[in-house]
Design a protein around this motif. Structure first.
Motif, mmCIF file in Angstrom:
data_model
loop_
_atom_site.group_PDB
_atom_site.id
_atom_site.type_symbol
_atom_site.label_atom_id
_atom_site.label_comp_id
_atom_site.label_asym_id
_atom_site.label_seq_id
_atom_site.Cartn_x
_atom_site.Cartn_y
_atom_site.Cartn_z
ATOM 1 N N ARG A 47 0.825 -1.207 0.000
ATOM 2 C CA ARG A 47 0.000 0.000 0.000
ATOM 3 C C ARG A 47 0.863 1.262 0.000
ATOM 4 N N PHE A 50 -0.026 4.386 -2.103
ATOM 5 C CA PHE A 50 -1.173 5.246 -1.822
ATOM 6 C C PHE A 50 -0.686 6.662 -1.500
ATOM 7 N N GLU A 56 -1.620 13.954 -0.975
ATOM 8 C CA GLU A 56 -2.267 13.464 -2.193
ATOM 9 C C GLU A 56 -1.658 14.047 -3.463
ATOM 10 N N ASP A 113 -8.862 1.907 -12.163
ATOM 11 C CA ASP A 113 -7.574 1.348 -11.761
ATOM 12 C C ASP A 113 -7.047 0.390 -12.827
ATOM 13 N N ASP A 140 -7.295 7.595 -3.357
ATOM 14 C CA ASP A 140 -6.831 6.248 -3.028
ATOM 15 C C ASP A 140 -7.544 5.699 -1.790
ATOM 16 N N ASN A 144 -9.994 2.467 -1.595
ATOM 17 C CA ASN A 144 -9.685 1.380 -0.666
ATOM 18 C C ASN A 144 -10.860 1.098 0.256
ATOM 19 N N ASN A 155 -1.894 4.548 -7.935
ATOM 20 C CA ASN A 155 -2.323 5.667 -7.104
ATOM 21 C C ASN A 155 -3.044 6.721 -7.938
#
Length: 280
Positions: A47, A50, A56, A113, A140, A144, A155
């Motif tokens: 992960r 992410f 971000e 994705d 992200d 999730n 991402n």
């Protein structure tokens, strides 16, 4: 062909025949994540890719691949991923167009994705319902939340560039709200909201994310004729895990060897040129 080194698992240049014929041309590819890196994310359930909260839209340069300073000399094509300088790259990919007053604006939202042919066919079908297609991309953490596991595999930055590269897409909403709100629809003058045949997960508060467009009578469920999903691709990779691991290990060793050989040849040629210039 892009500037990615392309050798087979046995170390043979994939384009050697084309090069020998003098018909090979090379262009720089967009810096970013490699296919091998994506496979690794699927298999290792990581992960780390992410982006979180206020991070971000930042670039983690300390994690970028850099062959010149990496003492392990890992291949930039099969090694760690390079984080993308988003602002510059998004401008390059964006159409830069705004909808005309007479355009019928269509809106779709999702994770998108591992952008694949299923996404492509869906976006083509959505585009056919209007003149200007806007795609909302969830963060992200939001993806999730409703997909679980280690999704998304790509991402937000990577997904933005993938979607913008699609010819049917005019613009994206980065970090779009999961529920399609009245504010969003009014702001972008959205007349049609589309969704594919995949199940619709409820929002975090248990509400229907498409309640507003349904109330306005502009929600459409589209059958693109393509049932491929991101999950299908991930499961296909997992089934062939050992095969991919063995292939990627061999490929990385060959790529590193070829890069070192190329660097030595470059140094040799430059050294000869410098010697001739000095002696002349």
């Amino acid at each position: 062909m892009d500037d990615d080194i392309t050798v087979t698992a046995d170390g043979i240049d994939t384009y050697h025949l084309v090069k020998e014929a003098g018909r090979y041309r090379e262009v720089n590819r967009t810096a970013g994540v490699s296919t091998t890196d994506l496979v690794g994310r699927m298999l290792l359930l990581t992960r780390e890719h992410f982006k979180r909260g206020d991070k971000e839209y930042t670039v983690a340069l300390e994690h970028s691949s850099n062959l010149g300073t990496d003492s392990t000399a890992r291949s930039p094509y099969t090694g760690c991923s390079q984080f993308l300088p988003t602002t510059q790259k998004i401008i390059q990919f964006s159409s830069g167009l705004s909808p005309k007053p007479t355009d019928k604006v269509v809106y779709v939202a999702g994770a998108f994705d591992l952008f694949h042919v299923g996404h492509l066919d869906f976006l083509e079908a959505a585009h056919a319902h209007g003149d200007f297609l806007i795609v909302g991309l969830h963060t992200d953490l939001e993806v999730n939340r409703y997909k679980g596991s280690n999704y998304p595999i790509m991402n937000l930055h990577e997904r933005v560039l993938s979607v913008l590269a699609c010819k049917y897409v005019h613009e994206v909403v980065i970090g779009a709200p999961y529920s399609v709100t009245a504010e969003l629809m009014d702001h972008f003058r959205v007349e049609v909201v589309c969704h594919g045949l995949t199940p619709i997960a409820l929002d975090a508060d248990g509400s229907d994310p498409y309640k507003v467009p349904k109330q306005r009578g502009c929600f459409k469920v589209l059958n693109s004729g393509n049932s491929m999903t991101t999950e299908d691709i991930v499961q296909r990779i997992i089934r062939h895990r050992l095969e991919f691991e063995e292939r990627n290990t061999r490929k990385e060793k060959k790529e590193i060897a070829q890069m070192k050989s190329t660097q030595k040849e470059h140094i040799k040629q430059n050294g000869n040129c410098e010697y001739k210039a000095y002696s002349g």
